[in-house]
Design an enzyme around this catalytic site. Structure first.
Site, PDB file in Angstrom:
ATOM      1  N   LYS A  74       0.886  -1.177   0.000  1.00 50.36           N
ATOM      2  CA  LYS A  74       0.000   0.000   0.000  1.00 50.36           C
ATOM      3  C   LYS A  74       0.923   1.226   0.000  1.00 50.36           C
ATOM      4  O   LYS A  74       1.413   1.653   1.043  1.00 50.36           O
ATOM      5  CB  LYS A  74      -0.878  -0.026   1.252  1.00 50.36           C
ATOM      6  CG  LYS A  74      -2.229   0.654   1.081  1.00 50.36           C
ATOM      7  CD  LYS A  74      -2.172   2.103   0.707  1.00 50.36           C
ATOM      8  CE  LYS A  74      -2.039   2.992   1.925  1.00 50.36           C
ATOM      9  NZ  LYS A  74      -1.844   4.422   1.533  1.00 50.36           N
TER      10      LYS A  74
ATOM     11  N   GLU B 248       9.069   1.276  11.186  1.00 46.11           N
ATOM     12  CA  GLU B 248      10.087   2.324  11.049  1.00 46.11           C
ATOM     13  C   GLU B 248       9.334   3.649  11.098  1.00 46.11           C
ATOM     14  O   GLU B 248       8.558   3.962  10.202  1.00 46.11           O
ATOM     15  CB  GLU B 248      10.859   2.153   9.733  1.00 46.11           C
ATOM     16  CG  GLU B 248      11.657   0.855   9.730  1.00 46.11           C
ATOM     17  CD  GLU B 248      12.465   0.634   8.465  1.00 46.11           C
ATOM     18  OE1 GLU B 248      12.287   1.386   7.499  1.00 46.11           O
ATOM     19  OE2 GLU B 248      13.275  -0.311   8.460  1.00 46.11           O
TER      20      GLU B 248
ATOM     21  N   CYS C 108      13.356  10.881   7.221  1.00 48.71           N
ATOM     22  CA  CYS C 108      13.142  10.474   8.615  1.00 48.71           C
ATOM     23  C   CYS C 108      14.399  10.639   9.441  1.00 48.71           C
ATOM     24  O   CYS C 108      14.342  10.879  10.636  1.00 48.71           O
ATOM     25  CB  CYS C 108      12.669   9.034   8.653  1.00 48.71           C
ATOM     26  SG  CYS C 108      13.795   7.923   7.800  1.00 48.71           S
TER      27      CYS C 108
ATOM     28  N   GLU D 203       8.347  16.174  15.888  1.00 47.10           N
ATOM     29  CA  GLU D 203       8.797  16.030  14.503  1.00 47.10           C
ATOM     30  C   GLU D 203       8.003  16.977  13.609  1.00 47.10           C
ATOM     31  O   GLU D 203       6.776  16.955  13.603  1.00 47.10           O
ATOM     32  CB  GLU D 203       8.597  14.585  14.020  1.00 47.10           C
ATOM     33  CG  GLU D 203       9.102  14.387  12.610  1.00 47.10           C
ATOM     34  CD  GLU D 203       8.854  12.973  12.084  1.00 47.10           C
ATOM     35  OE1 GLU D 203       7.698  12.508  12.123  1.00 47.10           O
ATOM     36  OE2 GLU D 203       9.816  12.339  11.624  1.00 47.10           O
TER      37      GLU D 203
HETATM   38  P1  NAD Z   1       1.953   8.341   7.551  1.00 48.79           P
HETATM   39  O1  NAD Z   1       2.094   7.560   8.806  1.00 48.79           O
HETATM   40  O2  NAD Z   1       0.972   9.433   7.504  1.00 48.79           O
HETATM   41  O3  NAD Z   1       1.567   7.371   6.348  1.00 48.79           O
HETATM   42  C1  NAD Z   1       2.353   6.259   6.011  1.00 48.79           C
HETATM   43  C2  NAD Z   1       1.472   5.231   5.335  1.00 48.79           C
HETATM   44  O4  NAD Z   1       0.545   4.705   6.268  1.00 48.79           O
HETATM   45  C3  NAD Z   1       0.666   5.770   4.169  1.00 48.79           C
HETATM   46  O5  NAD Z   1       0.674   4.816   3.141  1.00 48.79           O
HETATM   47  C4  NAD Z   1      -0.720   5.933   4.771  1.00 48.79           C
HETATM   48  O6  NAD Z   1      -1.754   5.869   3.829  1.00 48.79           O
HETATM   49  C5  NAD Z   1      -0.755   4.743   5.704  1.00 48.79           C
HETATM   50  N1  NAD Z   1      -1.718   4.853   6.817  1.00 48.79           N
HETATM   51  C6  NAD Z   1      -2.103   5.975   7.459  1.00 48.79           C
HETATM   52  N2  NAD Z   1      -2.969   5.657   8.457  1.00 48.79           N
HETATM   53  C7  NAD Z   1      -3.118   4.316   8.434  1.00 48.79           C
HETATM   54  C8  NAD Z   1      -3.881   3.393   9.210  1.00 48.79           C
HETATM   55  N3  NAD Z   1      -4.650   3.786  10.223  1.00 48.79           N
HETATM   56  N4  NAD Z   1      -3.796   2.077   8.906  1.00 48.79           N
HETATM   57  C9  NAD Z   1      -2.996   1.651   7.902  1.00 48.79           C
HETATM   58  N5  NAD Z   1      -2.262   2.479   7.124  1.00 48.79           N
HETATM   59  C10 NAD Z   1      -2.316   3.793   7.396  1.00 48.79           C
HETATM   60  O7  NAD Z   1       3.424   8.850   7.204  1.00 48.79           O
HETATM   61  P2  NAD Z   1       3.857   9.801   5.996  1.00 48.79           P
HETATM   62  O8  NAD Z   1       3.329  11.163   6.280  1.00 48.79           O
HETATM   63  O9  NAD Z   1       3.523   9.135   4.714  1.00 48.79           O
HETATM   64  O10 NAD Z   1       5.443   9.795   6.142  1.00 48.79           O
HETATM   65  C11 NAD Z   1       6.149  10.669   6.962  1.00 48.79           C
HETATM   66  C12 NAD Z   1       6.497   9.977   8.277  1.00 48.79           C
HETATM   67  O11 NAD Z   1       7.235   8.804   8.007  1.00 48.79           O
HETATM   68  C13 NAD Z   1       7.382  10.798   9.184  1.00 48.79           C
HETATM   69  O12 NAD Z   1       6.939  10.657  10.498  1.00 48.79           O
HETATM   70  C14 NAD Z   1       8.754  10.161   9.025  1.00 48.79           C
HETATM   71  O13 NAD Z   1       9.631  10.332  10.109  1.00 48.79           O
HETATM   72  C15 NAD Z   1       8.374   8.739   8.848  1.00 48.79           C
HETATM   73  N6  NAD Z   1       9.436   7.987   8.192  1.00 48.79           N
HETATM   74  C16 NAD Z   1      10.168   7.114   8.931  1.00 48.79           C
HETATM   75  C17 NAD Z   1      11.212   6.402   8.340  1.00 48.79           C
HETATM   76  C18 NAD Z   1      12.056   5.435   9.132  1.00 48.79           C
HETATM   77  O14 NAD Z   1      12.788   4.675   8.519  1.00 48.79           O
HETATM   78  N7  NAD Z   1      11.996   5.434  10.448  1.00 48.79           N
HETATM   79  C19 NAD Z   1      11.475   6.590   6.980  1.00 48.79           C
HETATM   80  C20 NAD Z   1      10.703   7.502   6.257  1.00 48.79           C
HETATM   81  C21 NAD Z   1       9.670   8.182   6.873  1.00 48.79           C
END
Ligand code: NAD
Length: 497
Positions: free
Chosen positions: A189, A265, A299, A401
């Protein structure tokens, strides 16, 4: 409707991005708009998965486990994954265009990071699986005949892969590569903001000869949409996720039903610690990258910088000068060095922090608003690289963040103080330590509560090493053999002799 050809290739006025299920592209009854971050233009309509679409993808993935995929030897799987990596490289420009269209990031960045790493992730994990040694123990038994134990790795089954938008292909293949190398099948997804490269990868999978149903993609949002439908689906055996900590917590709850394993992550509020004895130019160059590359949407990026007091003013001045050299612009332009944020919605969030910093009395060293852009880019999610001083560790600017091109610089006096302040945060993803004192570098790296500590570098990644976050930045480690812990079941066979 289903087709083996990717409808995104058709030259309709607005392209359609379809799901990829069981080796075929499929439409949905519902669609959502994908808009360009650089000018808010409509660039695609994306199929929005229903529960039935997700169910079809999960069922295809399950069926594929007992199809030809499940019969392959490790060597055959390795060959196929190499073919996938080669396929991405053959279609390099298509992936580049798709990633840049979805994210607005500079071409130069995607060309050097996103797409090559996307391909490399298949090769590195193919090599890991090919070379990983097994476990073997001999034991004594009361009758003197003894017994032997050996371990075998088996796939966990259908893996749900939920991805963010900041490094779409790179972070998605970071999970799909090891999952497939270990013999699993996946339902991906992608983020609703970045559907294109995941969809395009379906073409490469078919061309490489990956059996149908092994790699599936469903598009949509999180709650009450494809993300939730996938993570709550009882047919998914394990869930791997990258994204915000709050989302990770929701996914963990979903995974509790059926006691399914998760690899998470998540977010960070990463520090850099700059000692007065550092190589100044290297520290500035590295911190500029860690604060502003990908418009701060990494991230691992730095959002708080602790600088030893004697160096403070010189460091702030040099970082300001570097930030002001960054040029926003068209992704294709050679002199573009910073792109927009991913969306207007995300820009609203980041600008709210910019306003909050001002309200709290921060000194804005540079930036703090929205840049003037030419007419054709005016409606994009552009934002100024921003540096603050004058706030303490207790402010939300230092604690939460933001995920934008912004950083708070604060002075410190002692090593112990820098460590304590770095650790005084709920997150624990990464820290960059800048010093020429070797003993101090090792001491500080050992004392900080993070998954990844860099000394005199940032984002330098050997893909065989463990990647993940401490505290609320993550659960589990991926990378090299560590990925095998999540993507395989280790089975012990005990043989009485
Ligand atoms: P997000 O959590 O909003 O979304 C990530 C994914 O989860 C998307 O595909 C979204 O549609 C899905 N999602 C959202 N709610 C959900 C639910 N209730 N159930 C299932 N899926 C759901 O994150 P984002 O805004 O896309 O990305 C930015 C974030 O990602 C930042 O917090 C960043 O730090 C983090 N990040 C972490 C790493 C790491 O390796 N630790 C790497 C990249 C990004």
């Amino acid at each position: 409707m289903s087709t083996t050809n990717n409808p995104a290739d058709t030259h309709a006025s607005v392209r359609q991005i379809h799901h990829f299920i069981d080796g075929q592209y499929r439409a949905s009854e519902r669609w959502f708009d994908k808009r360009s971050p650089i000018n808010h233009a409509l660039i695609a309509q994306v199929a929005q998965a229903s529960r039935a679409d997700v169910d079809a993808a999960v069922r295809a993935a399950r069926a594929a486990l007992s199809g030809p995929w499940g019969q392959l030897s490790v060597a055959q799987r390795v060959d196929l994954l190499y073919a996938v990596a080669d396929g991405i490289n053959r279609r390099f420009d298509d992936f580049l265009q798709a990633e840049v269209a979805d994210t607005g990031k500079p071409m130069s960045l995607a060309r050097h990071i996103d797409i090559p790493r996307g391909a490399a992730n298949f090769k590195i994990f193919a090599d890991v699986v090919k070379n990983v040694p097994g476990e073997y123990f001999e034991m004594t038994t009361p009758d003197g005949a003894g017994a032997i134990n050996y371990a075998m790795r088996r796939p966990v089954g259908v893996v749900g892969v939920v991805c963010p938008w900041n490094l779409p292909l790179l972070l998605m293949t970071w999970k799909v590569g090891p999952a497939l190398a270990c013999g699993n099948t996946v339902v991906v997804k992608p983020s609703e903001e970045t559907p294109q490269t995941a969809a395009l990868l379906g073409e490469v999978m078919n061309a490489a000869g990956i059996p149908r149903g092994v790699y599936n993609v469903v598009h949509g949002f999180g709650p009450d949409s494809a993300g939730e439908f996938l993570t709550t689906h009882a047919g998914v055996n394990a869930i791997t996720f990258t994204g915000e900590t709050r989302t990770g917590a929701a996914i963990m709850k979903a995974a509790a039903d059926g006691a399914r394993p998760v690899s998470l992550e998540m977010g960070g509020k990463n520090a850099a610690i700059v000692f007065a004895d550092c190589d100044f130019d290297a520290a500035i160059e590295g911190t500029l990258r860690s604060c502003f590359v990908n418009c701060g949407q990494v991230c691992l990026g730095t959002e708080r910088v602790y600088v030893e007091r004697p160096l403070f003013e010189r460091f702030v001045a040099a970082l300001k000068e570097g930030a002001e050299r960054l040029r926003p612009g068209h992704p294709e332009a050679a002199d573009t060095s910073i792109g927009p944020l991913i969306s207007q919605e995300h820009r609203n969030k980041v600008l709210a922090y910019y306003r909050k910093a001002a309200e709290l009395g921060a000194t804005v060293v540079t930036g703090g608003g929205v840049p003037q852009m030419p007419d054709d880019l005016r409606n994009g999610a552009w934002i100024q690289p921003t540096i603050w001083i004058g706030l303490g560790d207790d402010s939300p600017i230092a604690r939460e963040e933001i995920f934008g091109p912004c950083t708070l610089i604060m002075p410190f006096d002692t090593e112990a103080e820098a460590i304590a302040r770095t650790n005084d945060n709920l997150y624990g993803l990464s820290t960059a330590i800048w010093t020429n004192n070797l003993a101090r570098a090792h001491r500080v790296a050992a004392a900080i509560e993070v998954g990844i500590a860099w000394v005199n570098s940032w984002f330098l990644r050997d893909l065989r090493t463990a990647f993940g976050g401490a505290k609320q930045s993550g659960i589990g480690r991926e990378g090299g053999v560590h990925s095998l812990e999540f993507y395989t079941e280790l089975k012990n066979v005990c043989v009485k002799l």
